[in-house]
Design a protein around this motif. Structure first.
Motif, PDB file in Angstrom:
ATOM      1  N   UNK A 125      56.713  50.494 -13.598  1.00 53.91           N
ATOM      2  CA  UNK A 125      56.050  50.330 -12.310  1.00 53.91           C
ATOM      3  C   UNK A 125      56.941  49.628 -11.288  1.00 53.91           C
ATOM      4  N   UNK A 126      57.350  50.349 -10.220  1.00 55.72           N
ATOM      5  CA  UNK A 126      58.288  49.784  -9.248  1.00 55.72           C
ATOM      6  C   UNK A 126      57.606  48.807  -8.299  1.00 55.72           C
TER       7      UNK A 126
ATOM      8  N   UNK B 232      64.309  45.384  -4.733  1.00 57.60           N
ATOM      9  CA  UNK B 232      63.683  46.687  -4.971  1.00 57.60           C
ATOM     10  C   UNK B 232      64.011  47.096  -6.398  1.00 57.60           C
ATOM     11  N   UNK B 233      63.013  47.160  -7.259  1.00 55.15           N
ATOM     12  CA  UNK B 233      63.314  47.367  -8.669  1.00 55.15           C
ATOM     13  C   UNK B 233      62.122  47.929  -9.435  1.00 55.15           C
ATOM     14  N   UNK B 234      62.438  48.565 -10.551  1.00 51.87           N
ATOM     15  CA  UNK B 234      61.447  48.843 -11.567  1.00 51.87           C
ATOM     16  C   UNK B 234      61.722  47.850 -12.698  1.00 51.87           C
TER      17      UNK B 234
ATOM     18  N   UNK C 174      60.799  55.665 -25.549  1.00 49.79           N
ATOM     19  CA  UNK C 174      60.378  54.660 -24.565  1.00 49.79           C
ATOM     20  C   UNK C 174      61.603  53.979 -23.949  1.00 49.79           C
ATOM     21  N   UNK C 175      61.495  53.631 -22.691  1.00 49.44           N
ATOM     22  CA  UNK C 175      62.519  52.833 -22.034  1.00 49.44           C
ATOM     23  C   UNK C 175      62.300  51.371 -22.386  1.00 49.44           C
ATOM     24  N   UNK C 176      63.370  50.619 -22.460  1.00 50.19           N
ATOM     25  CA  UNK C 176      63.267  49.192 -22.762  1.00 50.19           C
ATOM     26  C   UNK C 176      63.241  48.372 -21.476  1.00 50.19           C
ATOM     27  N   UNK C 177      62.390  47.359 -21.407  1.00 50.06           N
ATOM     28  CA  UNK C 177      62.308  46.546 -20.195  1.00 50.06           C
ATOM     29  C   UNK C 177      63.480  45.588 -20.079  1.00 50.06           C
TER      30      UNK C 177
END
Length: 365
Positions: free
Chosen positions: A168-169, A184-186, A228-231
């Protein structure tokens, strides 16, 4: 060999105004009204100007496919669902996220101008490009701007392996009197867009970016996209994406991340939600005094001696402002694949791109 704004592909440099005009022509041919086509084109070209090609004109092909398949409404009519002096909730009518977020930013500035702060939620929207565009627009009115959005599932809860949370950006923009500070980031280490580009290029991704569907680290971009992407920051990035999802999908009365449709499922509405926030600085202190103080802080930070191997120290937004300035002078470096997709779309829609548009054999290599 010339490289595109993603640093990988051959490219053609196109003047920003010409590129924006071309994208506007294509959007109008897809059924959008002229003013709204210009707004969307402006947001996409701005992303490419700043080197964020994953959120730039590259996206137009997918938007067109969504309109043609019936998953995106080019003639959406935004309506007000709830409203009070400092808030509102808008229904985007399954239209372009850029239009819904822009209208929400306008309303946030209007209400904050009267009440000091405003919170505008949007539901039933779609992919809106670069979050920083809308926060920065708010900052241009001597306000602090915030922008949040939810998205289709890409991340697992920290320690898990099932996609349950959007990447969520969110963005915050603070005026300085010169170029604003723009965070500005996700919340993943790397965006799905970057991983998708690696898959298209046939390359691997660094370790630590993603897990495969079995919960194992992978350097294969295709396995990453199905996993899945890693945070970033481990549990910290997970916590931030969770909060952003609640502030958008829940607070607006929209849908939770797990119910948001991926942008590439072209025949279905996405059901994305956004939240735009504006805070009037002059309610705290004179706006000019605030901007002068923030500018001094930014100058002080930039003067910090760089660590070994680092050329300069920046504040958030600096590199995007630098790239934008350079691209306005020398043209937008549009990747070959994107350039050709615009020509193909024009042929498909039966429209001519504007005078001065380069032919495919004029690619810079």
């Amino acid at each position: 060999m010339a490289k595109g704004s993603d640093g990988v592909e051959d490219h053609v440099s196109i003047p920003a105004e010409l590129l924006e005009e071309a994208v506007t022509v294509l959007l109008k041919a897809l059924g959008l009204h002229g003013e709204e086509a210009k707004i969307i084109a402006g947001t996409l070209v701005d992303a490419d100007l700043r080197g964020v090609s994953t959120h730039g004109v590259f996206r137009l092909k997918t938007y067109a496919e969504r309109i043609i398949a019936g998953g995106l409404n080019p003639r959406a009519k935004i309506s007000v669902v709830r409203e009070a002096s400092t808030m509102a909730v808008l229904d985007a009518d399954n239209g372009f996220g850029q239009i819904a977020a822009y209208r929400a930013a306008q309303l946030a500035v209007e209400k904050a101008g009267q009440s000091g702060a405003a919170f505008i939620g949007v539901r039933n929207s779609s992919h809106f490009g670069r979050a920083g565009y809308f926060a920065e627009w708010i900052a241009g009115h001597d306000m602090i701007g915030f922008c949040f959005s939810n998205a289709s599932p890409r991340l697992a809860p920290w320690g898990g392996r099932e996609k349950m949370l959007g990447n969520n950006p969110w963005s915050a923009a603070i005026p300085t009197g010169g170029e604003p500070i723009v965070l500005d980031m996700a919340n993943s280490i790397a965006s799905a867009g970057k991983i998708r580009r690696a898959a298209q290029a046939g390359s691997t991704i660094p370790e630590g970016w993603a897990l495969d569907s079995e919960g194992r680290e992978t350097t294969d971009p295709l396995e990453a996209l199905s996993g899945v992407l890693l945070p970033f920051g481990a549990h910290k990035g997970y916590g931030i994406t969770l909060v952003a999802g609640i502030l958008t999908g829940v607070l607006t009365g929209g849908v939770w991340d797990s119910q948001v449709t991926p942008v590439d499922e072209t025949g279905r509405s996405q059901q994305v939600s956004h939240l735009l926030v504006a805070v009037r600085i002059s309610d705290f202190m004179p706006a000019e005094e605030f901007k002068e103080q923030v500018n001094r802080i930014a100058i002080e930070i930039r003067k910090c001696p760089p660590a070994e191997g680092i050329s300069a120290v920046y504040v958030p937004g600096d590199r995007g402002h630098e790239k934008r300035s350079a691209a306005l002078q020398g043209g937008v470096p549009l990747a070959e694949r994107t350039f050709r997709s615009l020509n193909d779309l024009a042929d498909r829609l039966g429209v001519s791109l504007p005078k001065g548009w380069p032919l495919p054999n004029q690619m810079q290599v």
